[in-house]
Design an enzyme around this catalytic site. Structure first.
Site, PDB file in Angstrom:
ATOM      1  N   CYS A  61       0.641  -1.263  -0.032  1.00 39.92           N
ATOM      2  CA  CYS A  61      -0.029   0.068   0.025  1.00 39.92           C
ATOM      3  C   CYS A  61       0.697   1.342  -0.062  1.00 39.92           C
ATOM      4  CB  CYS A  61      -0.956  -0.087   1.233  1.00 39.92           C
ATOM      5  SG  CYS A  61      -2.157  -1.342   1.266  1.00 39.92           S
ATOM      6  N   HIS A 111      -3.735   6.685   3.114  1.00 40.14           N
ATOM      7  CA  HIS A 111      -2.572   5.984   3.622  1.00 40.14           C
ATOM      8  C   HIS A 111      -1.311   6.842   3.701  1.00 40.14           C
ATOM      9  CE1 HIS A 111      -1.427   1.318   4.509  1.00 40.14           C
ATOM     10  NE2 HIS A 111      -1.217   2.279   5.568  1.00 40.14           N
TER      11      HIS A 111
END
Length: 510
Positions: A61, A111
């Site tokens: 991610c 994120h």
């Protein structure tokens, strides 16, 4: 002052939209797989270009998102594996587009880190954010909304975890699903947008990242007994079936899960993609309804894929196709691009391209669509504008007249287990893997064997090919000045210890 460029057709600046799914494999699209139900993505592909060799250089991610933020390759943005994104980079996509007159907004998963003092995500130049990161401990916008509406109810009531290989239907009413929440906010933002300034919108869905928890009505579109079975190699992947699977749990990274479990997992995963696809369709409809479609460039992609049991692997962080190969569709505006934007697109709509593209290419593509070539501005990025592949040549051979990279570099620091630590190169036709922990190599012919059944590293007829690819990785390490821990002479070194950050990672605010 810098200003956004306007299209040749009607002086309307080009908007740019980045639609993302998290952990979405390249092959779970109807355009590539008859089992997958994705009419909206198929439509987007039919009106643009679908890249069949799109990769995520660090397929987890945060480092994947650093590539999108910066337009840089792993060694240059500094993240070689899964860690925290820097607080700020010298050049960032949203901050740059803001500086040339764009409104920038991010909805869904960033994120980018969480600022507990300010009780918000680190914006990285986005003027507005509406976040659902799906990270325990972050009380983000979705979490706050959910707890206001359903106090005392567990948002994870379906009973799955964020790294679960299992799948089941969402336990709560569909309205509360994170995919619906992200989609609604994106649609609403576009409906409400009436400014004359052009915009960059990122709508980043958390799913199909686990939990695989689509609404039941969507899950029921798929028959678990008709799901594609996982790929198994001729023998190279046998070790992953048993060796590291001593404590089975829903968050395993490798092991031999029974088909009875995997077929439900795959059913729920595919349905999670279909649910994202529904919202992509509603976003598209909103652009059409607002009259924005003709002057908006749209990219759809993912930060990485999901192995789904291929080669006994789960989740991401590997050089293999299920993990590192991502979907990538670009739909260009019908108001054609002005000379400032690089000139008109000459390619036909509905084409595919086998040019190797990567997440680092999104930033320079958006910048060029905005009328500001990063290259001409002297800004250093490793990516290149994909728009250059869509002009100057007949659509039968997209990008033939354009100098474009021959292969892409990929890597990942230690992830899950000390043995999973690698560097890789691929041109979409061959793939070379160097496993750092054991100093062993793998070679796959992606043309004849796209499922990576056969490791050709010991095949006599491929030794020259192996030598060429090894030489390319050596040359890369030398050019990047990685040092003797990585390469000595012409030899790639065994690396038992990891290195999560390169010397180029920003040490503090810049």
């Amino acid at each position: 002052a810098l200003h956004p460029s306007t299209s040749a057709a009607d002086d309307t600046p080009i908007n740019v939209i980045l639609l993302m799914a998290d952990q979405m494999r390249f092959d779970v699209m109807g355009a590539r797989n008859p089992v997958a139900i994705t009419p909206s993505l198929d439509k987007l592909a039919s009106e643009g270009v679908m890249f069949t060799n799109a990769y995520s250089s660090t397929p987890t991610c945060t480092p994947a998102r650093a590539a999108i933020l910066t337009g840089l390759k792993p060694w240059n943005h500094g993240m070689l594996g899964y860690g925290a994104i820097a607080h700020r980079y010298p050049l960032e996509i949203a901050r740059y587009l803001s500086s040339v007159g764009y409104t920038t907004h991010s909805i869904g998963k960033d994120h980018f880190g969480w600022n507990k003092t300010l009780h918000g995500g680190v914006p990285h130049g986005y003027e507005g954010t509406m976040l659902y990161d799906g990270i325990p401990g972050e009380d983000d916008n979705y979490d706050q909304w959910f707890s206001d509406l359903l106090p005392g109810v567990d948002p994870m009531a379906t009973g799955l975890t964020f790294n679960d290989y299992r799948g089941r239907a969402y336990a709560l009413p569909e309205y509360y699903h994170p995919t619906a929440w992200v989609g609604r906010h994106a649609v609403q933002w576009l409906q409400d947008y009436n400014a004359t300034k052009p915009f960059m919108l990122k709508a980043s869905f958390h799913r199909p990242h686990s939990p695989y928890d689509p609404p039941k009505r969507v899950m029921d579109l798929y028959d678990p007994d008709k799901m594609p079975r996982p790929y198994r190699g001729d023998s190279w992947d046998d070790v992953f079936a048993t060796k590291f699977n001593s404590t089975p749990n829903p968050g395993i990274w490798c092991g031999n899960v029974t088909w009875d479990n995997l077929k439900t997992s795959r059913q729920a995963y595919y349905a999670s993609v279909t649910y994202v696809d529904e919202w992509v369709g509603l976003i598209y409809d909103t652009l059409e309804m607002k009259g924005m479609l003709d002057n908006t460039l749209v990219i759809f992609t993912a930060d990485h894929g999901d192995m789904l049991g291929d080669h006994y692997h789960y989740r991401k962080g590997y050089p293999y196709e299920g993990s590192a190969h991502v979907p990538f569709i670009l739909r260009w505006p019908s108001n054609n691009l002005s000379p400032e934007q690089g000139g008109p697109v000459t390619a036909d709509r509905g084409i595919t391209s086998d040019k190797v593209v990567e997440l680092r290419d999104i930033f320079p593509t958006f910048a060029e669509a905005a009328g500001h070539s990063l290259e001409k501005a002297g800004e250093k990025v490793d990516g290149a504008s994909i728009l250059s592949l869509l002009r100057a040549s007949p659509s039968t051979d997209v990008g033939a007249a354009t100098a474009w990279r021959e292969w892409i570099d990929m890597e990942h620091d230690i992830c899950y287990n000390v043995t999973n630590h690698w560097n890789s190169l691929t041109d979409g036709k061959m793939k070379y893997v160097f496993n750092a922990y054991s100093a062993t190599e793998q070679l796959f012919n992606m043309t004849s064997d796209p499922q990576e059944y056969h490791d050709l590293v010991n095949a006599a007829e491929y030794q020259q090919e192996l030598k060429i690819w090894r030489g390319r990785l050596v040359a890369q390490f030398v050019a990047e000045k990685r040092g003797e821990d990585w390469v000595q002479g012409q030899q790639l070194m065994r690396r038992v210890k990891g290195q999560l950050y390169s010397p180029n990672f920003p040490k503090s605010d810049v």
